[in-house]
Every structure is written in C-alpha cells, then in structure tokens.
Design a protein around this motif. Structure first.
Motif, short mmCIF file in Angstrom:
data_model
loop_
_atom_site.label_atom_id
_atom_site.label_comp_id
_atom_site.label_asym_id
_atom_site.label_seq_id
_atom_site.Cartn_x
_atom_site.Cartn_y
_atom_site.Cartn_z
N GLY A 71 49.57 45.50 1.38
CA GLY A 71 48.28 46.20 1.16
C GLY A 71 47.90 46.76 2.36
N GLN A 72 47.07 47.61 2.35
CA GLN A 72 46.41 48.57 3.41
C GLN A 72 46.05 47.79 4.50
N ARG A 98 37.76 43.86 -2.43
CA ARG A 98 38.82 44.98 -2.29
C ARG A 98 39.57 44.53 -1.00
N GLU A 147 43.86 43.95 -0.59
CA GLU A 147 44.53 44.82 0.22
C GLU A 147 45.11 43.84 1.37
N LEU A 189 37.27 51.13 2.07
CA LEU A 189 38.76 50.62 2.40
C LEU A 189 39.24 51.94 2.91
N SER A 209 40.88 51.36 6.73
CA SER A 209 42.48 51.41 6.87
C SER A 209 42.99 52.49 7.77
#
Length: 249
Positions: free
Chosen positions: A2-3, A25, A29, A225, A229
């Motif tokens: 995931g990020q 979320r 991730e 997000l 990220s």
C-alpha cells in the motif's frame, strides 16, 4: 504494497466523518493507525471499524494533558510518526451579536489552540520527511453568516500551514491543508437543532456546490491520502480544496 505500508499515522478526531474515513483509508494502505476521540464508546467502535491493529487513545485535543498522554503512548511504541492528520475540530452557528465568550473560547480552544499544540507536541516524534495535514474549511475565505468565529479559526489554520512548512523544511517535513467543502457528516447534521432542519441545511449547502451535491467523507480521505503519501512529495505549504467547486467557480 500500500501507499503507507510500514508507516505510522495519527488521526485526531478519528471516530466519525472525515477522520474515521481517513483512518480507515490509511489502514487499508498499510499504515499503523492511532486515532483519538473524546468519547470512549465511539472510539471503541471506530477502532473496530478501522481494523488492521488500529489503536484508540481517548482524549480531547483542547486538553494539553490528553495530548501528552497521546504522545507518551506513541513514544512507548518505539516508533516515530510518519503522518499526522490534525483533523479534530468543530463549530457552531452564532452571529456577532449572539456569540458569547464561551462560544469564542471553545471554538478557538479546539480549532486553533488544540491544533497548534497537537502539532507542537508531536515534533519530537515526527520522522524526517513526515507529512502533517491540517483540516481547514472553505469558510475560512467566505463570509458565511453566523459562522464568523469558526471561519476565523480556519483562517488561522491556513496561516499555520504556511509558517510551519517554512519552519520544518530543514527536516523535510511537509505541512499542507485539506479544505473540504460541504461534506455529509454527523458534524454537519449536528449544526441543526433537529432532523428536519438538518435536511434543509444539507439541501441549501448542496445548492451552493457546482457539482450539485454534498461530498462524501471517503472523497476527502482520498485527497488526504494524496497529501500523506509520496504522491505529493513536492507539495508543502499548500491548500488542497476538495469542495465540488464551491469556492472555485
């Protein structure tokens, strides 16, 4: 992968609405997520919803002792913070004539003082290259009637992001603001005294949005997000509007 795999993320005000959607979320991730909330039953429910080993820490960001307890818990884990989403906040309608000292102090105590010390007290734990995201509001740049105190607090949040992005650049810590438009959350419904008036408020808000509807918490979570990220690795001091065009068109 995931990020946010291997990252530690903190979400204040993570028991409902935008905070909860974002915490979920982040966990999806790959992040280890710590969430805060004032009410234990709601916090326990949120932790279950988030899953993936999420940790709930009860507390009120306007109380400095609660913030100390949050960061002491994180410190004992032996890991630093990679993402801090300083999201907790709130407000109520009150005109210039109606506003009381209590209304003023409570709103500034949470949205400005609480947010300020949420970030300041996190500094020793923030890893180099961390991302700090502050929750703003479209109200900061409009003259919404009866929302003057709240709007002023969110204008302060925007100002903080500019200053902190400059102050923390030596540690490569990025500071940005996410600015939602009208989002269908329990917090918005709570601005109205009853269900009928809440429905009317939402209709009025949706009518002001070029896309013709209110936003969803998960739509804001997607944008948070991005700021959390490496996708936004060259973005700092910025304000990302996610408002359906409300303040843009």
């Amino acid at each position: 992968m995931g990020q946010l795999t291997g990252k530690v993320a903190v979400v204040t005000g993570g028991t409902t609405g935008i905070g909860l959607a974002t915490a979920k979320r982040f966990a999806a991730e790959g992040a280890q997520v710590y969430v805060t909330g004032r009410r234990k039953p709601e916090l326990d429910t949120a932790v279950q919803d988030i899953g993936s080993g999420a940790v709930g820490i009860q507390g009120d960001i306007s109380q400095l002792a609660d913030l100390d307890r949050l960061y002491e818990t994180l410190s004992r884990s032996g890991r630093g913070i990679d993402v801090l989403f300083a999201n907790a906040g709130g407000g109520e309608f009150a005109t210039l004539q109606e506003a009381t000292p209590e209304h003023f102090d409570t709103t500034f105590g949470i949205n400005v003082r609480g947010l300020f010390f949420t970030v300041q007290k996190a500094l020793p734990l923030l890893n180099e290259g961390a991302s700090v995201i502050l929750t703003g509001s479209t109200a900061a740049s409009t003259g919404e009637e009866a929302f003057g105190v709240y709007s002023a607090t969110k204008a302060a949040v925007r100002s903080f992001a500019r200053t902190w992005a400059n102050e923390l650049r030596g540690r490569r810590i990025r500071v940005n603001v996410i600015t939602p438009g009208p989002i269908d959350t329990p917090g918005v419904s709570g601005l109205a005294p009853d269900t009928e008036q809440a429905g009317q408020l939402k209709e009025n808000l949706a009518a002001q949005v070029p896309l013709g509807r209110m936003g969803r918490p998960d739509e804001i979570a997607s944008s948070v997000l991005f700021l959390a990220s490496d996708q936004s690795s060259f973005t700092t001091g910025a304000e990302l509007y996610v408002d359906g065009g409300m303040n843009q068109v």
